[in-house]
Design a protein around this motif. Structure first.
Motif, short mmCIF file in Angstrom:
data_model
loop_
_atom_site.label_atom_id
_atom_site.label_comp_id
_atom_site.label_asym_id
_atom_site.label_seq_id
_atom_site.Cartn_x
_atom_site.Cartn_y
_atom_site.Cartn_z
N VAL A 277 -4.04 -3.39 -8.04
CA VAL A 277 -5.55 -3.80 -7.06
C VAL A 277 -6.51 -2.56 -7.27
O VAL A 277 -7.55 -2.59 -7.76
N SER A 278 -5.84 -1.37 -6.76
CA SER A 278 -6.72 -0.16 -6.83
C SER A 278 -5.88 1.03 -6.81
O SER A 278 -4.82 0.92 -6.55
N GLY A 279 -6.30 1.96 -7.60
CA GLY A 279 -5.38 3.04 -7.66
C GLY A 279 -4.75 2.97 -9.00
O GLY A 279 -4.97 2.21 -9.73
N THR A 280 -3.76 3.98 -9.18
CA THR A 280 -2.79 4.27 -10.38
C THR A 280 -1.49 4.24 -9.87
O THR A 280 -1.17 5.08 -9.01
N SER B 182 0.99 -1.04 -0.01
CA SER B 182 0.10 -0.03 -0.04
C SER B 182 0.90 1.18 0.03
O SER B 182 1.75 1.36 0.79
N SER C 260 -2.81 0.77 -14.31
CA SER C 260 -3.95 0.97 -13.75
C SER C 260 -4.56 -0.39 -13.05
O SER C 260 -3.69 -1.28 -13.35
N GLU C 261 -5.61 -0.23 -12.41
CA GLU C 261 -6.41 -1.22 -11.80
C GLU C 261 -6.51 -2.55 -12.88
O GLU C 261 -6.72 -2.21 -14.03
N ASN C 262 -6.18 -3.72 -12.35
CA ASN C 262 -6.55 -4.92 -13.09
C ASN C 262 -5.10 -4.85 -14.37
O ASN C 262 -5.14 -6.07 -15.04
N GLU D 189 -2.96 0.27 -4.00
CA GLU D 189 -2.90 -0.99 -3.38
C GLU D 189 -2.25 -1.84 -4.61
O GLU D 189 -3.11 -1.97 -5.67
#
Length: 468
Positions: free
Chosen positions: A401-404, A379, A417-419, A441
């Motif tokens: 997982v989340s955020g950039t 994180s 980015s996510e994914n 994350e």
């Protein structure tokens, strides 16, 4: 009045919650705030300048972050290169406080104490300030609630305008001696909290422990700012004698005074003392987290990650974390330090770190590992950046997982980015940054022949961890 908050110490008797990298003063044990934050907040309501904080180098970002969370201004975060006990630490603070020709009254507090009656604490501070203005070196004596063998004692002397003189300091007694002390009404517990003019402490230190003062003066002559922190000369300070303020000054000075404090105080020095200081249910139990107790009495049960069930036991301490479980009889909780010493001797990671490790940029949690792989959940706080680094023995795969994430690999920079994911080969110079407004994350999969944290070569780092 300028508070001086001592934020060193390891809190080893509160393992497995308290560890070398995250000791008890930085944990939430007695409220929703950490003990350091509670120490600062209980100063609200009395007129003080911004506090000086003293901690070791490894904990500097913990102090800064916990102050930032509560929007607390400080008068300097002094870094001890090595621990040398309270007399040198307070000397550094007193010297720093008088650098500009000022002579403030210092209120010396430990960052890991519990005080439940704040108005009574404030009243004691007012009394102590009167004595400090008279040139006294004031200690706060705790009105004993029982014949405790884990505390030192102070015998009250002659009556003063506020409080008493000090007849003598005594070491931690055996039970029979402690019973005599308490029944006499003349002895109070030694709290380790003090108040005095900065110049008076330095004068008395020069009189009774001149070698400590000499080393501290030399060490702070070259004090230098580093972000929020103040560094002193490490080579010089390491030569300083290891001594407490009690031995170095208070037991020798003829200017010692004492103000009594009856304010629900505890040094929270063990799990049993934390049980004593906590609210209990009808069966005398203190429970935190997901717990089920049956036929259990007078116990302390703290569950961090999983359900913990205790059945048919009395007077026990049960503490569960992500990577350790500790079970002890309440009367033997002081022996936890022996377990910690074994962990240290065996170089077990559980001695120093939790599974989740906090860094100035955020944190990482080692969620799985094997012979040639390790998986971490990382994180990164908004706007923060990890050091520019490389590894000789491991490759890394990052999945957002989340955020950039702003990712640099050798001479290429890209947004992930996510994914989305990115691969960092062995030997590639790389960096990770969160350019966004929300926490980043990601999952990091490390693979290679050697996966320990010391396989990091830092080229630049905004937190001062890269070689100059």
């Amino acid at each position: 009045m300028k508070p001086v908050i001592l934020a060193g110490g390891s809190g080893s008797r509160l393992w497995p919650k308290s560890r070398a990298a995250l000791p008890k003063q930085f944990l939430s044990l007695t409220s929703k705030n950490t003990m350091l934050q509670d120490t600062v907040s209980r100063l609200n309501g009395i007129k003080t300048e911004s506090p000086i904080f003293i901690c070791n180098d490894a904990h500097r970002f913990l102090v800064a972050e916990q102050l930032r969370q509560k929007n607390v201004a400080h008068g300097g975060i002094l870094l001890e290169p090595v621990g040398r006990n309270t007399a040198p630490a307070i000397a550094l603070a007193a010297l720093h406080a008088t650098l500009k020709g000022e002579d403030p009254t210092l209120l010396v507090l430990a960052a890991d104490h519990l005080i439940s009656d704040v108005p009574a604490f404030h009243a004691a501070i007012e009394k102590a300030s009167v004595l400090a203005e008279q040139g006294k070196l004031v200690t706060f004596g705790i009105v004993p609630t029982e014949p405790h063998t884990g505390y030192g004692y102070i015998k009250a002397g002659e009556k003063l305008t506020e409080g008493f003189g000090v007849e003598k300091f005594v070491e931690k007694p055996d039970l029979e001696t402690a019973q005599g002390y308490v029944s006499s009404g003349k002895y109070l517990w030694n709290s380790g909290m003090f108040m005095f003019k900065a110049s008076r402490y330095l004068d008395e230190l020069e009189k009774y422990s001149p070698e400590i003062l000499s080393v501290c003066k030399e060490a702070i002559e070259t004090e230098s700012p580093d972000l929020d922190f103040i560094r002193v000369d490490a080579d010089v300070f390491s030569k300083c004698k290891d001594d407490s303020i009690d031995y170095a000054v208070m037991e020798s000075t003829d200017s010692a005074a004492m103000v009594s404090l009856d304010a629900g105080w505890s040094d929270v020095g063990s799990w049993s003392s934390l049980w004593e200081a906590s609210a209990k249910d009808d069966n005398g139990n203190v429970t935190i987290g997901d717990t089920i107790l049956e036929n259990t009495n007078n116990s302390y049960v703290n569950a961090e990650e999983r359900l913990v069930s205790v059945i048919g036991l009395d007077d026990v301490i049960v503490v569960e974390t992500k990577d350790a479980v500790m079970v002890a009889h309440k009367n033997d909780s002081q022996s936890i330090k022996d377990v910690v010493n074994k962990l240290k001797a065996e170089k077990r990671p559980e001695f120093e770190f939790h599974r989740e490790v906090f860094r100035p940029w955020g944190s990482y949690d080692s969620i799985d590992n094997g012979g040639r792989f390790q998986v971490k959940r990382i994180s990164v706080k908004p706007g923060e950046k990890l050091s520019v680094q490389m590894h000789h023995h491991r490759a890394e795969h990052w999945i957002v997982v989340s955020g950039t994430a702003n990712v640099t690999i050798d001479d290429k920079t890209q947004l992930v980015s996510e994914n989305q994911s990115v691969y960092i080969p062995i030997g590639s110079v790389h960096a990770l940054e969160n350019p966004g407004k929300i926490p980043l994350e990601l999952i990091e999969v490390q693979s290679g022949a050697y996966l320990d944290e010391d396989d990091i070569v830092r080229f630049s780092d905004r937190y001062g961890r890269a070689p100059n």
